[in-house]
Every structure is written in structure tokens, then in C-alpha cells.
Write a protein that holds these residues in place. Structure first.
Motif, PDB file in Angstrom:
ATOM      1  N   LEU A 128      20.427  31.996  55.522  1.00  0.00           N
ATOM      2  CA  LEU A 128      19.959  33.136  56.152  1.00  0.00           C
ATOM      3  C   LEU A 128      21.245  34.089  56.382  1.00  0.00           C
ATOM      4  O   LEU A 128      21.116  35.280  56.153  1.00  0.00           O
ATOM      5  CB  LEU A 128      19.384  32.934  57.657  1.00  0.00           C
ATOM      6  N   GLU A 132      21.904  37.980  55.041  1.00  0.00           N
ATOM      7  CA  GLU A 132      22.008  38.976  56.090  1.00  0.00           C
ATOM      8  C   GLU A 132      23.281  39.708  56.311  1.00  0.00           C
ATOM      9  O   GLU A 132      23.545  40.312  57.013  1.00  0.00           O
ATOM     10  CB  GLU A 132      21.386  38.234  57.593  1.00  0.00           C
ATOM     11  N   ARG A 151      20.061  37.136  64.989  1.00  0.00           N
ATOM     12  CA  ARG A 151      19.261  37.228  63.919  1.00  0.00           C
ATOM     13  C   ARG A 151      18.550  35.663  63.757  1.00  0.00           C
ATOM     14  O   ARG A 151      17.488  35.673  63.291  1.00  0.00           O
ATOM     15  CB  ARG A 151      19.962  37.539  62.676  1.00  0.00           C
ATOM     16  N   ASN A 152      19.311  34.671  64.078  1.00  0.00           N
ATOM     17  CA  ASN A 152      18.639  33.467  63.788  1.00  0.00           C
ATOM     18  C   ASN A 152      17.546  33.149  64.814  1.00  0.00           C
ATOM     19  O   ASN A 152      16.670  32.531  64.489  1.00  0.00           O
ATOM     20  CB  ASN A 152      20.023  32.285  64.125  1.00  0.00           C
ATOM     21  N   ALA A 155      14.622  34.931  63.137  1.00  0.00           N
ATOM     22  CA  ALA A 155      14.123  34.108  62.098  1.00  0.00           C
ATOM     23  C   ALA A 155      13.613  32.824  62.603  1.00  0.00           C
ATOM     24  O   ALA A 155      12.362  32.401  61.830  1.00  0.00           O
ATOM     25  CB  ALA A 155      15.264  33.868  61.232  1.00  0.00           C
ATOM     26  N   ASP A 158      10.045  34.091  63.589  1.00  0.00           N
ATOM     27  CA  ASP A 158       9.305  34.313  62.384  1.00  0.00           C
ATOM     28  C   ASP A 158       8.637  33.144  61.865  1.00  0.00           C
ATOM     29  O   ASP A 158       7.627  33.133  61.304  1.00  0.00           O
ATOM     30  CB  ASP A 158      10.061  35.298  61.620  1.00  0.00           C
ATOM     31  N   LYS A 159       9.628  32.068  61.584  1.00  0.00           N
ATOM     32  CA  LYS A 159       9.129  30.701  61.122  1.00  0.00           C
ATOM     33  C   LYS A 159       8.025  30.112  61.638  1.00  0.00           C
ATOM     34  O   LYS A 159       7.127  29.722  61.201  1.00  0.00           O
ATOM     35  CB  LYS A 159      10.275  29.911  60.927  1.00  0.00           C
TER      36      LYS A 159
END
Ligand SMILES: [Zn+2]
Length: 201
Positions: A128, A132, A151-152, A155, A158-159
Motif C-alpha cells: 500500500l 501511495e 491512509r492505512n 484502506a 475499504d477492505k
């Protein structure tokens, strides 16, 4: 005093306080649990889920690992998620990252830690980061890690949002992404899914 003795003494002190505040507290918890949220947080000792949001036993169903990764390939994480969504029907799933995260820092460093399980666990975070890194708004390494922490969290949310287990849940939980400021003690909202709607019959 040794750690073990202190731990057991502190437990006695804590339970005495809880009983004094509410004599039915433990009897009530014994009847079952109905937590408000599954909390996915980092294992870091400075980010204790219940403590930093003033929660009590029974409030949060907690899973913590290095860098708060929704490790969908692992039975350990997936069993906690499945039970929380399917059996407990939690209204919320929280993913909580924190500034200065060592796991995220390691993933940003471009170097293997030399610890096999750590490196395997962080591999998806390295991936990732590599995708990014040019988009992260950061002037130095500290800011870069903290931008990647956010951002993590996005992510991982989103997952989770993509999982059939969540999408097809009888009562899909709201997904809430948070970041904890280690140096100031506050939680910031990074992202939040739309209010949950029951899945169509
Ligand atoms: Zn961490």
C-alpha cells in the motif's frame, strides 16, 4: 514489587472499585454481552481501546494487531469479525490507527525488520505504501508516517466494506475510521461509511 504480584493486586483494587460503584456489575456482565462496536486497533501499549474512550467491560469487542490491519486471510481476525457481525450484530466497526505507529513506520522504511512474522504481517502495508508514497502529503519522515497511518485506516475500512460478510449482513454495521493522536490524547474521525441499512431480504 514484581509484575505478577502488582498485576494481581491491581486487579483486586479494580474489582473492589467496580463493586463499590455498582454491586450488580459483574452479575450483569455474566448474563452476556451486547457491545456497541468491534474495535480493530493497534497492539501498541499506548493505545488501549477501552481506556482512551472511557469504555467499560461489555462496551467493545476488541481485536488488536500490529498496525490495525484487517487481516482477512487470518482465522484469528476473521473469527472476531464474523462473530461480531453475525452473532453480536454490532452497530459499529471501528478501525483505529495512531500517529507514530511503529508498524506503519516499518512499512514506510523500505527495510525488512528481520522478524519473519512481522514482515509477513506488514507485507500488504508495504504494498500500500509503495502505491501511495507519491500521493502522501508529507514534508518529513514523521509526517509521512502519520499520513500513511490515515491512509492505512482508510484502506482497512475499504477492505472491510468490500467483504461479503459485511455487505450481506442482516444488519450491516457502520464503518468508522479513527486516528489517535499519541501526543495529545484525542481521536479524529478519518472516514465513516453511510449509516447502515439492513440487507434486502
Ligand atoms: Zn501501532
Amino acid at each position: 514489587m514484581q509484575f505478577k504480584e502488582r498485576l494481581l493486586l491491581e486487579n483486586q483494587a479494580w474489582l473492589a472499585t467496580m463493586q463499590e460503584r455498582d454491586s450488580k456489575f459483574f452479575a450483569r456482565l455474566e448474563q452476556g454481552q451486547s457491545p456497541e462496536a468491534l474495535w480493530l486497533g493497534c497492539s501498541d501499549s499506548r493505545v488501549p481501546a477501552e481506556t482512551l474512550c472511557n469504555a467499560s467491560p461489555g462496551d467493545l469487542f476488541v481485536h488488536r494487531n500490529v498496525a490495525n490491519i484487517a487481516a482477512t486471510e487470518e482465522h484469528g481476525f476473521m473469527s472476531a469479525l464474523e462473530y461480531a457481525v453475525t452473532a453480536l450484530k454490532v452497530p459499529y466497526i471501528v478501525v483505529c490507527g495512531h500517529e507514530g505507529c511503529g508498524g506503519v513506520g516499518a512499512a514506510c522504511s523500505g527495510q525488512a525488520s528481520g522478524m519473519d512474522h512481522v514482515d509477513a504481517h506488514l507485507a500488504q502495508l508495504v504494498e500500500l505504501y509503495n502505491s501511495e508514497r507519491d500521493n502522501l502529503d508529507a514534508n518529513d519522515d514523521k509526517a509521512r508516517v502519520n499520513a500513511m497511518v490515515r491512509r492505512n485506516v482508510e484502506a482497512q475500512i475499504d477492505k472491510l466494506a468490500d467483504l461479503d460478510l459485511i455487505k450481506n449482513a442482516e444488519q450491516p454495521p457502520t464503518l468508522l475510521g479513527l486516528v489517535y493522536a499519541l501526543d495529545a490524547g484525542h481521536l479524529d474521525v478519518v472516514c465513516e461509511s453511510a449509516p447502515s441499512q439492513p440487507a434486502a431480504a
